[in-house]
Every structure is written in structure tokens, then in C-alpha cells.
Design a protein around this motif. Structure first.
Motif, PDB file in Angstrom:
ATOM      1  N   THR A  58     -26.486 -40.435 123.226  1.00 15.01           N
ATOM      2  CA  THR A  58     -26.576 -41.774 123.790  1.00 15.01           C
ATOM      3  C   THR A  58     -25.928 -42.783 122.846  1.00 15.01           C
ATOM      4  O   THR A  58     -25.844 -42.561 121.639  1.00 15.01           O
ATOM      5  CB  THR A  58     -28.047 -42.167 124.006  1.00 15.01           C
ATOM      6  OG1 THR A  58     -28.717 -42.138 122.746  1.00 15.01           O
ATOM      7  CG2 THR A  58     -28.718 -41.218 124.968  1.00 15.01           C
ATOM      8  N   LYS A  59     -25.486 -43.874 123.396  1.00 18.53           N
ATOM      9  CA  LYS A  59     -24.859 -44.924 122.595  1.00 18.53           C
ATOM     10  C   LYS A  59     -25.918 -45.610 121.731  1.00 18.53           C
ATOM     11  O   LYS A  59     -27.069 -45.746 122.125  1.00 18.53           O
ATOM     12  CB  LYS A  59     -24.183 -45.965 123.495  1.00 18.53           C
ATOM     13  CG  LYS A  59     -23.054 -45.383 124.309  1.00 18.53           C
ATOM     14  CD  LYS A  59     -21.902 -45.000 123.405  1.00 18.53           C
ATOM     15  CE  LYS A  59     -20.763 -44.432 124.225  1.00 18.53           C
ATOM     16  NZ  LYS A  59     -19.743 -43.837 123.432  1.00 18.53           N
ATOM     17  N   HIS A  60     -25.497 -46.021 120.545  1.00 17.77           N
ATOM     18  CA  HIS A  60     -26.343 -46.755 119.611  1.00 17.77           C
ATOM     19  C   HIS A  60     -27.553 -45.953 119.153  1.00 17.77           C
ATOM     20  O   HIS A  60     -28.668 -46.463 119.081  1.00 17.77           O
ATOM     21  CB  HIS A  60     -26.800 -48.094 120.195  1.00 17.77           C
ATOM     22  CG  HIS A  60     -25.670 -48.939 120.650  1.00 17.77           C
ATOM     23  ND1 HIS A  60     -24.751 -49.488 119.793  1.00 17.77           N
ATOM     24  CD2 HIS A  60     -25.284 -49.313 121.897  1.00 17.77           C
ATOM     25  CE1 HIS A  60     -23.866 -50.177 120.473  1.00 17.77           C
ATOM     26  NE2 HIS A  60     -24.143 -50.081 121.757  1.00 17.77           N
ATOM     27  N   GLU A  64     -25.596 -40.563 117.061  1.00 20.59           N
ATOM     28  CA  GLU A  64     -24.208 -40.994 117.222  1.00 20.59           C
ATOM     29  C   GLU A  64     -23.618 -41.406 115.877  1.00 20.59           C
ATOM     30  O   GLU A  64     -22.479 -41.068 115.552  1.00 20.59           O
ATOM     31  CB  GLU A  64     -24.105 -42.164 118.197  1.00 20.59           C
ATOM     32  CG  GLU A  64     -22.677 -42.631 118.394  1.00 20.59           C
ATOM     33  CD  GLU A  64     -22.565 -43.921 119.170  1.00 20.59           C
ATOM     34  OE1 GLU A  64     -21.464 -44.180 119.681  1.00 20.59           O
ATOM     35  OE2 GLU A  64     -23.555 -44.664 119.263  1.00 20.59           O
TER      36      GLU A  64
END
Length: 95
Positions: A58-60, A64
Motif C-alpha cells: 500500500t502507498k505510504h 513501501e
């Protein structure tokens, strides 16, 4: 996030320069070999590891961030092996 990669690239240049100076090797050649080895490995590991796995996290997230720093770890490991090979080649050529 590329700040760490750029900083490690510069530190690799200095690391190979000082290693060549301590072992009596060619200063500029070793520095350039180390820098090319670092950036080539960084780029390859980014294209082969990070890009395919980027869609899975997932982003953020912390995962990541760690995934984007993985090429730096791979590049530093490759530089360690390149440096070890250069030192071995200089010690075998001395009488």
C-alpha cells in the motif's frame, strides 16, 4: 527517498578512493569502478525487484519505504564484493 541512494553513491566513491590509496592501487580507476558498480547494481535491483513488487504494497506504508531502500542495500553489498575483488587482485600482483 533517493537522498539515501545519492549519499551512499558519494560515500562509495570516497570509500573506493581511500581503499585504493591505502592499498597502492590506481585511485581514479578504483573510484570509477566502485561508482559504476554501485549505480549499475542500484538500477538493476530497482528494475528487477522494486518495480514488480511496488504494486503489492500500500502507498505510504513502512513496507513501501523499506522496499524502496532495498536497491541501496543490494548496491552496497555488490560494492563490498567489488572492493574485495580489487584488493585481492592488487595483492596477487605484488611480489
Amino acid at each position: 527517498m533517493l537522498f539515501l541512494a545519492k549519499l551512499c553513491g558519494i560515500l562509495t566513491l570516497v570509500w573506493f578512493y581511500l581503499t585504493a590509496k591505502n592499498h597502492g592501487g590506481p585511485l581514479i580507476n578504483w573510484s570509477i569502478i566502485g561508482l559504476i558498480g554501485y549505480w549499475l547494481t542500484w538500477w538493476l535491483s530497482k528494475m528487477l525487484i522494486v518495480v514488480p513488487l511496488a504494486g503489492m504494497v500500500t502507498k505510504h506504508s513502512v513496507v513501501e519505504f523499506l522496499l524502496t531502500q532495498l536497491p541501496v542495500v543490494c548496491a552496497l553489498a555488490a560494492c563490498f564484493l567489488i572492493r574485495k575483488k580489487l584488493i585481492a587482485s592488487i595483492t596477487t600482483n605484488q611480489p
